[in-house]
Design a protein around this motif. Structure first.
Motif, short mmCIF file in Angstrom:
data_model
loop_
_atom_site.label_atom_id
_atom_site.label_comp_id
_atom_site.label_asym_id
_atom_site.label_seq_id
_atom_site.Cartn_x
_atom_site.Cartn_y
_atom_site.Cartn_z
N VAL A 1 -34.10 39.08 -27.30
CA VAL A 1 -35.08 38.49 -28.40
C VAL A 1 -33.28 39.24 -29.97
O VAL A 1 -33.06 38.22 -30.80
CB VAL A 1 -36.56 39.33 -29.20
N LEU A 2 -32.66 40.59 -30.01
CA LEU A 2 -31.76 39.93 -30.68
C LEU A 2 -30.71 39.81 -30.38
O LEU A 2 -30.18 39.01 -31.83
CB LEU A 2 -32.13 42.06 -30.59
N VAL A 3 -30.06 39.03 -29.19
CA VAL A 3 -29.44 38.39 -29.02
C VAL A 3 -29.75 36.95 -29.77
O VAL A 3 -28.84 35.96 -30.47
CB VAL A 3 -28.86 38.44 -27.43
N GLU A 4 -30.92 36.83 -29.34
CA GLU A 4 -31.41 35.26 -29.88
C GLU A 4 -31.06 35.08 -31.91
O GLU A 4 -30.69 34.44 -32.81
CB GLU A 4 -32.69 35.37 -30.15
N MET A 5 -31.36 36.70 -32.37
CA MET A 5 -31.03 36.85 -33.79
C MET A 5 -29.39 37.02 -34.64
O MET A 5 -29.64 35.76 -34.96
CB MET A 5 -31.95 37.70 -33.96
N LEU A 6 -28.97 37.00 -33.28
CA LEU A 6 -27.39 37.29 -33.71
C LEU A 6 -26.85 35.85 -33.11
O LEU A 6 -26.32 36.00 -34.35
CB LEU A 6 -27.09 38.40 -32.59
N ALA A 7 -27.33 34.89 -32.22
CA ALA A 7 -26.73 34.18 -32.36
C ALA A 7 -27.20 32.93 -33.93
O ALA A 7 -26.54 32.22 -33.40
CB ALA A 7 -27.17 33.53 -30.53
N LYS A 8 -28.11 33.50 -34.18
CA LYS A 8 -27.97 32.63 -35.30
C LYS A 8 -26.70 32.43 -36.67
O LYS A 8 -27.55 31.89 -37.41
CB LYS A 8 -29.48 32.43 -35.81
N ILE A 9 -26.42 33.91 -36.57
CA ILE A 9 -24.99 34.07 -37.58
C ILE A 9 -24.66 33.32 -37.47
O ILE A 9 -23.41 33.67 -36.57
CB ILE A 9 -25.33 35.68 -37.11
N GLN A 10 -24.00 32.87 -38.16
CA GLN A 10 -22.77 32.17 -38.66
C GLN A 10 -21.82 32.31 -39.24
O GLN A 10 -21.99 33.27 -40.23
CB GLN A 10 -22.68 30.65 -38.85
N THR A 11 -20.35 32.88 -39.85
CA THR A 11 -19.53 33.25 -40.20
C THR A 11 -19.66 32.27 -41.65
O THR A 11 -20.07 31.43 -41.69
CB THR A 11 -17.94 33.64 -40.28
N PRO A 12 -18.65 32.84 -42.79
CA PRO A 12 -19.12 32.19 -44.01
C PRO A 12 -18.25 30.22 -44.10
O PRO A 12 -18.48 29.96 -44.31
CB PRO A 12 -18.34 32.63 -44.78
#
Ligand code: SAM
Ligand code: SF4
Ligand code: SF4
Length: 373
Positions: free
Chosen positions: A111-122
């Motif tokens: 679940v954490l991996v899924e949340m992190l995978a949605k983050i993009q760099t600026p």
């Protein structure tokens, strides 16, 4: 807010509540510390617990049944971790490594991996997300981790000889099950897989060549790590360190090697490739060849303390800010202030001392199992 030392029940290392600057500017992602080093790599420890008792990391005499691991209420929640990850990414982080303790022991890590995978760099790029594991649960979890968006894994394995490995993990865990975890990771495409072997002279250095033979031509990148004087419990001695230069010499007795250029500034491993095309190997010379000059790594403990060096003794309590009334920009401002004040260069300082001198005194150093490798 002024800086203060906070005594709280579950605290085991000194920590400070960070200063939140009064004037917050928009993050530029271009932070540099006092030595000009950028912030690019965040290692997040998701648990301080482990099912192994590797003697160089969690010796069982210390981490026994009476050892007080962190209570559940102290841990950052996945939402808190993801929020901090977003703040760090806005401030320059491009790579996140989940670690521990044993990260796969943390329930629902996918679940954490899924949340992190949605983050993009600026600039709209995906984050580089990886995980370091002892692989005891990897065969079971590889597929769901991959599905959640994990890109690759690093597996720790200290030898192929079952008796040596069982002794080193000190819980009688067999090599075969780690190899099954690696195979599962390969099958689901968690690539490129790296395997880290900590080399202790006199304990597992006879495993260097068998490990190289095993992982050549497999697509797995094997890396030999010098045994480090992290923490305060492993009874580290310099005579148990086998310098990487000697590891390379031993490899060269059987396999001609060619040096490979670093992938990027701050890469910890020195890279080599087999001259016959059998793939790549590396050495991480944390003791004999300090690489502080390029160190762009920050570490977040399981309970949300930020450490700027593996050999630090004091963290900055970001959890206090997360659970206080602060905006993301304010917390980002605090992180920026911390990074810009960073002076850490422990390994370089130790390397500059005579061989028989005591190591630099940085106070009671954190354990690797607490802040992650
Ligand atoms: N439990 C996971 C594992 O072992 O992969 C992740 C956490 S572990 C602390 C991360 C890495 O630190 C492992 O590759 C481990 O071998 C390495 N490590 C721990 N203690 C070390 C030491 N004293 N010297 C060198 N490497 C160490
Ligand atoms: Fe556990 Fe990893 Fe430390 Fe071994 S190195 S005791 S597997 S945290
Ligand atoms: Fe980075 Fe500290 Fe290691 Fe130097 S000793 S490379 S500053 S973590």
């Amino acid at each position: 807010m002024s800086e203060k030392i906070i005594p709280i029940a579950d605290i085991r290392y000194a920590s400070r509540v960070p200063h939140v600057p009064a004037h917050i500017s928009t993050p530029t992602g271009l932070l540099a510390d006092t030595l000009g080093r950028p912030l690019r790599d965040l290692r997040i420890s998701v648990t301080d617990r482990c099912n192994f008792r590797c003697s160089y990391c969690m010796p069982r005499e210390v981490f026994d049944k009476d050892y007080a691991f962190l209570p559940q209420s102290s841990l950052l929640s996945f939402e808190e971790i993801a929020r901090l990850a977003r703040i760090f990414v806005a401030n320059g982080v491009e790579k996140i490594r989940l670690t521990g303790g044993e990260p796969l022991l943390r329930k629902n890590l996918e679940v954490l991996v899924e949340m992190l995978a949605k983050i993009q760099t600026p600039s709209g790029q995906p984050l580089d997300i990886t995980l370091t594991t002892n692989a005891s649960l990897l065969a079971k979890k590889a597929q769901s981790l991959k599905d959640a968006g994990l890109q690759r894994v690093t597996v720790s394995l200290d030898g192929l000889d079952d008796a040596i490995f069982r002794r080193m993990n000190d819980v009688d865990f067999p090599v075969a099950d780690v190899l099954k975890g690696i195979e599962a990771a390969q099958r689901v495409g968690l690539a490129p897989i790296k395997v880290n072997m900590v080399v202790k002279r006199g304990t597992n250095d006879a495993e260097i060549l068998p490990m190289a033979r095993h992982f050549r031509n497999s697509g797995v990148v094997l890396r030999f790590i010098e045994y480090m004087d992290v923490g305060a419990t492993n009874g580290w001695r310099m005579d148990e360190v086998l310098p990487s230069a000697q590891v390379i010499e031993r490899l060269k007795t059987e396999f001609p090697l060619l040096a490979v250029k670093a992938n990027y500034a701050g890469e910890t491993a020195e890279r080599w490739r087999y001259a016959d095309g059998g793939g790549e190997v590396g050495v991480i010379s944390s003791v004999t060849h300090a690489f502080c000059g390029d160190c762009n790594r920050a570490r977040l403990s399981t309970e949300g303390k930020l450490f700027l060096c593996l050999f630090a003794s004091q963290g900055q309590d970001l959890r206090a800010l997360l659970r206080g009334d602060f905006s993301d920009d304010q917390i980002g401002g605090a992180v920026g202030h911390i990074w810009q004040s960073r002076t850490d260069r422990y390994s370089e300082m130790r390397a500059a001392l005579p061989a028989d001198a005591s190591p630099p005194d940085t106070g009671r150093r954190v354990e690797m199992s607490y802040i992650g490798g």
